[in-house]
Motif scaffolding. Sequence first.
Motif, mmCIF file in Angstrom:
data_model
loop_
_atom_site.group_PDB
_atom_site.id
_atom_site.type_symbol
_atom_site.label_atom_id
_atom_site.label_comp_id
_atom_site.label_asym_id
_atom_site.label_seq_id
_atom_site.Cartn_x
_atom_site.Cartn_y
_atom_site.Cartn_z
ATOM 1 N N THR A 42 6.543 4.688 0.416
ATOM 2 C CA THR A 42 5.594 5.739 0.080
ATOM 3 C C THR A 42 6.277 6.990 -0.456
ATOM 4 O OG1 THR A 42 4.036 4.948 1.745
ATOM 5 C CG2 THR A 42 3.787 7.218 1.007
ATOM 6 N N SER A 43 7.271 7.502 0.266
ATOM 7 C CA SER A 43 7.911 8.753 -0.136
ATOM 8 C C SER A 43 8.647 8.604 -1.454
ATOM 9 C CB SER A 43 8.864 9.237 0.955
ATOM 10 O OG SER A 43 9.854 8.249 1.231
ATOM 11 N N ALA A 44 9.329 7.466 -1.639
ATOM 12 C CA ALA A 44 10.077 7.262 -2.880
ATOM 13 C C ALA A 44 9.143 7.185 -4.075
ATOM 14 C CB ALA A 44 10.911 5.984 -2.779
ATOM 15 N N THR A 45 8.029 6.491 -3.911
ATOM 16 C CA THR A 45 7.086 6.346 -5.013
ATOM 17 C C THR A 45 6.427 7.678 -5.340
ATOM 18 O OG1 THR A 45 6.675 4.068 -4.365
ATOM 19 C CG2 THR A 45 5.047 5.105 -5.798
ATOM 20 N N LYS A 46 6.072 8.451 -4.321
ATOM 21 C CA LYS A 46 5.446 9.747 -4.557
ATOM 22 C C LYS A 46 6.393 10.665 -5.330
ATOM 23 C CE LYS A 46 3.049 13.570 -2.333
ATOM 24 N NZ LYS A 46 2.726 14.248 -1.061
ATOM 25 N N ALA A 47 7.711 10.511 -5.074
ATOM 26 C CA ALA A 47 8.683 11.348 -5.768
ATOM 27 C C ALA A 47 8.751 11.016 -7.255
ATOM 28 C CB ALA A 47 10.063 11.184 -5.125
ATOM 29 N N LYS A 98 -3.556 0.839 11.539
ATOM 30 C CA LYS A 98 -3.848 2.197 11.059
ATOM 31 C C LYS A 98 -2.851 2.549 9.959
ATOM 32 C CE LYS A 98 -3.831 7.006 12.602
ATOM 33 N NZ LYS A 98 -2.510 7.330 12.019
ATOM 34 N N VAL A 99 -3.373 2.978 8.799
ATOM 35 C CA VAL A 99 -2.507 3.287 7.668
ATOM 36 C C VAL A 99 -2.592 4.753 7.244
ATOM 37 C CG1 VAL A 99 -2.435 0.942 6.747
ATOM 38 C CG2 VAL A 99 -4.299 2.479 6.061
ATOM 39 N N PHE A 100 -3.584 5.485 7.750
ATOM 40 C CA PHE A 100 -3.693 6.906 7.400
ATOM 41 C C PHE A 100 -4.558 7.620 8.417
ATOM 42 C CE2 PHE A 100 -5.839 10.465 5.319
ATOM 43 C CZ PHE A 100 -4.742 11.187 4.868
ATOM 44 N N GLY A 101 -4.139 8.838 8.760
ATOM 45 C CA GLY A 101 -4.926 9.666 9.659
ATOM 46 C C GLY A 101 -4.852 11.126 9.247
ATOM 47 N N SER A 102 -5.965 11.845 9.361
ATOM 48 C CA SER A 102 -6.003 13.246 8.971
ATOM 49 C C SER A 102 -7.100 13.954 9.745
ATOM 50 C CB SER A 102 -6.253 13.389 7.463
ATOM 51 O OG SER A 102 -6.501 14.730 7.111
ATOM 52 N N LYS A 103 -6.921 15.246 9.958
ATOM 53 C CA LYS A 103 -7.965 16.046 10.597
ATOM 54 C C LYS A 103 -9.066 16.428 9.610
ATOM 55 C CE LYS A 103 -5.102 17.985 14.272
ATOM 56 N NZ LYS A 103 -4.596 19.204 14.923
ATOM 57 N N PHE A 104 -8.848 16.072 8.359
ATOM 58 C CA PHE A 104 -9.840 16.372 7.329
ATOM 59 C C PHE A 104 -10.321 15.068 6.704
ATOM 60 C CE2 PHE A 104 -6.764 19.812 7.571
ATOM 61 C CZ PHE A 104 -7.582 20.887 7.874
ATOM 62 N N GLY A 105 -11.576 14.988 6.350
ATOM 63 C CA GLY A 105 -12.107 13.799 5.712
ATOM 64 C C GLY A 105 -11.572 13.630 4.297
ATOM 65 N N ILE A 106 -11.662 12.414 3.779
ATOM 66 C CA ILE A 106 -11.249 12.115 2.414
ATOM 67 C C ILE A 106 -12.492 11.761 1.615
ATOM 68 C CG2 ILE A 106 -9.784 10.693 0.942
ATOM 69 C CD1 ILE A 106 -8.057 10.091 3.277
ATOM 70 N N LEU A 107 -12.642 12.391 0.459
ATOM 71 C CA LEU A 107 -13.809 12.161 -0.376
ATOM 72 C C LEU A 107 -13.579 10.957 -1.284
ATOM 73 C CD1 LEU A 107 -16.602 13.259 -1.178
ATOM 74 C CD2 LEU A 107 -15.451 14.657 -2.920
ATOM 75 N N TYR A 108 -14.319 9.895 -1.042
ATOM 76 C CA TYR A 108 -14.273 8.693 -1.880
ATOM 77 C C TYR A 108 -12.833 8.170 -2.036
ATOM 78 C CZ TYR A 108 -15.657 5.579 -5.724
ATOM 79 O OH TYR A 108 -15.907 4.479 -6.522
ATOM 80 N N LEU A 114 0.844 -1.189 0.000
ATOM 81 C CA LEU A 114 0.000 0.000 0.000
ATOM 82 C C LEU A 114 0.882 1.244 0.000
ATOM 83 C CD1 LEU A 114 -2.798 1.422 0.421
ATOM 84 C CD2 LEU A 114 -2.291 1.304 2.869
ATOM 85 N N LEU A 115 0.630 2.153 -0.938
ATOM 86 C CA LEU A 115 1.389 3.401 -1.016
ATOM 87 C C LEU A 115 0.585 4.592 -0.518
ATOM 88 C CD1 LEU A 115 3.117 2.907 -4.477
ATOM 89 C CD2 LEU A 115 3.930 2.267 -2.220
ATOM 90 N N GLY A 116 -0.720 4.515 -0.639
ATOM 91 C CA GLY A 116 -1.554 5.616 -0.180
ATOM 92 C C GLY A 116 -2.942 5.522 -0.759
ATOM 93 N N PHE A 117 -3.639 6.655 -0.806
ATOM 94 C CA PHE A 117 -5.028 6.692 -1.248
ATOM 95 C C PHE A 117 -5.235 7.864 -2.203
ATOM 96 C CE2 PHE A 117 -4.826 4.682 2.851
ATOM 97 C CZ PHE A 117 -5.657 3.585 2.735
ATOM 98 N N LEU A 118 -5.974 7.611 -3.269
ATOM 99 C CA LEU A 118 -6.400 8.657 -4.189
ATOM 100 C C LEU A 118 -7.860 8.994 -3.881
ATOM 101 C CD1 LEU A 118 -4.925 7.662 -7.675
ATOM 102 C CD2 LEU A 118 -4.686 9.881 -6.569
ATOM 103 N N ASP A 119 -8.162 10.286 -3.776
ATOM 104 C CA ASP A 119 -9.543 10.655 -3.507
ATOM 105 C C ASP A 119 -10.225 11.082 -4.802
ATOM 106 O OD1 ASP A 119 -8.862 13.305 -4.079
ATOM 107 O OD2 ASP A 119 -8.717 13.889 -1.970
ATOM 108 N N PHE A 173 -3.515 12.725 -3.936
ATOM 109 C CA PHE A 173 -2.882 11.526 -3.390
ATOM 110 C C PHE A 173 -2.524 11.758 -1.927
ATOM 111 C CE2 PHE A 173 0.967 8.918 -2.578
ATOM 112 C CZ PHE A 173 0.379 7.667 -2.719
ATOM 113 N N HIS A 174 -2.956 10.838 -1.072
ATOM 114 C CA HIS A 174 -2.677 10.895 0.356
ATOM 115 C C HIS A 174 -1.739 9.739 0.706
ATOM 116 C CE1 HIS A 174 -6.110 13.704 0.828
ATOM 117 N NE2 HIS A 174 -6.673 12.939 -0.092
ATOM 118 N N PRO A 175 -0.443 10.001 0.936
ATOM 119 C CA PRO A 175 0.501 8.906 1.222
ATOM 120 C C PRO A 175 0.123 8.167 2.494
ATOM 121 C CG PRO A 175 1.655 10.970 0.762
ATOM 122 C CD PRO A 175 0.212 11.316 0.941
#
Length: 405
Positions: free
Chosen positions: A96-101, A356-366, A76-81, A86-88
């Motif tokens: 994750t960081s290498a792939t995002k680069a 847990k693989v991702f956390g944010s103070k903002f929701g992710i749309l789809y 798993l590298l992250g999530f696309l909304d 892209f949310h790593p």
Amino acid sequence: MGGNATEIALLERRHHSCPQEMASLPIPDELLAEIFVRLPTQADLAHASAACVTFRRVVADRSFPRLYRKIHAAPLLGFLDLNRVFHPADPPHPSTSATKAFADFSLSFLPAPASDWTMLDVCDGRVLLYRRGDFTELVVCDPLHRRHLLLPPIPEFIDDWVPSADNSQIFLVGGNEEDSDETFFSVIYVAFDQHKQTAFVFSSTTGKWQATPSTVRSPCSYWLQSAYGCLYGLTESSQKLQVFDTRRMEFSLVDLPPKAKTGSSYVHVAIVGAGEGIIGMFVLPHKTSDLSYFVKSNNGGSSSHWQLQKTVSLDSSHYSLDVGSTGRQLFLYHRGSPSLDARLFSMDVKTFQLEKVFGSKFGILYPRAYNNFPPFLSTPIVSSGAQEQGVGTPQVEEEPIDSPQ
């Protein structure tokens, strides 16, 4: 990783023994490849490849990435909304960081204007999009290698039918376990009106769409996920599981486990491929914390029953299965925390361990999970061969595909 590093160092000393020591045969590259492909993490593999020129040559060989990908699942590298942001994945996902680069998640390489493309689905490192305002103009792309394939227009077989998001659902499907061609994918386009439904399937191998005859539509079903060449969805009353088999080009209905038959109450359901053709189903009734897991054989019929494998008690009733699954990994979306509005968790089908693989103070749309290998272990997974041959004219086969023998 300490133990793995020690073993790598021992291999290096064994491979380059001092002249005064007893002469020994060098380790063949084929054996080194078999050893390296079984290292548990990609960080261990990178460490091994940096140890000496010989090890680097083995890992850099064109045959090694394919061998590695046969044994290891794409991480798993992250999530696309829905907005293509892209949310790593949070640490400890090292790639994750290498792939995002390297990857172009802005999708600037798509046909201009690139901002017109809206995400529909993500599967096996590929992204399916449609052009805003035209639900029939589709493209499949590989963000890591900046490749894309424009699909030919979808044929229209339903009288007075205008394709739109209100009467169609589209899914991107990868290859099965037995597929050797890593560039293979298919797109399933289910079109419906009040009384009937039709499915169109695009194959990257043929570059063609194939259509089913129109069938009576099950009342207001909505589709979930695909596994082993079949697409699964729920009927409106959540009493049946609707199945579309891309190999037979047929719709069918299958009974649900009793816990999934909720009548008027909402239930979260997710489908996973459990390995060896076994279909897994996670069931989470709304506002409950008991997650049940069932399995059944993927025999194309309803003769085999669902078997309850395990029930896991989650720590709250604020989870949903909206993110779906990838391979043998289930994703859960947690909402309702006052300090953290969006938390995404993964659950391994074998161990049922929640991480847990991702956390944010903002929701992710789809959100949709994006899995892929880092650049040194990946190859392009969208072939532009069909595109270069001018796949732009609708090509349709109306006869159903025979099921494999």
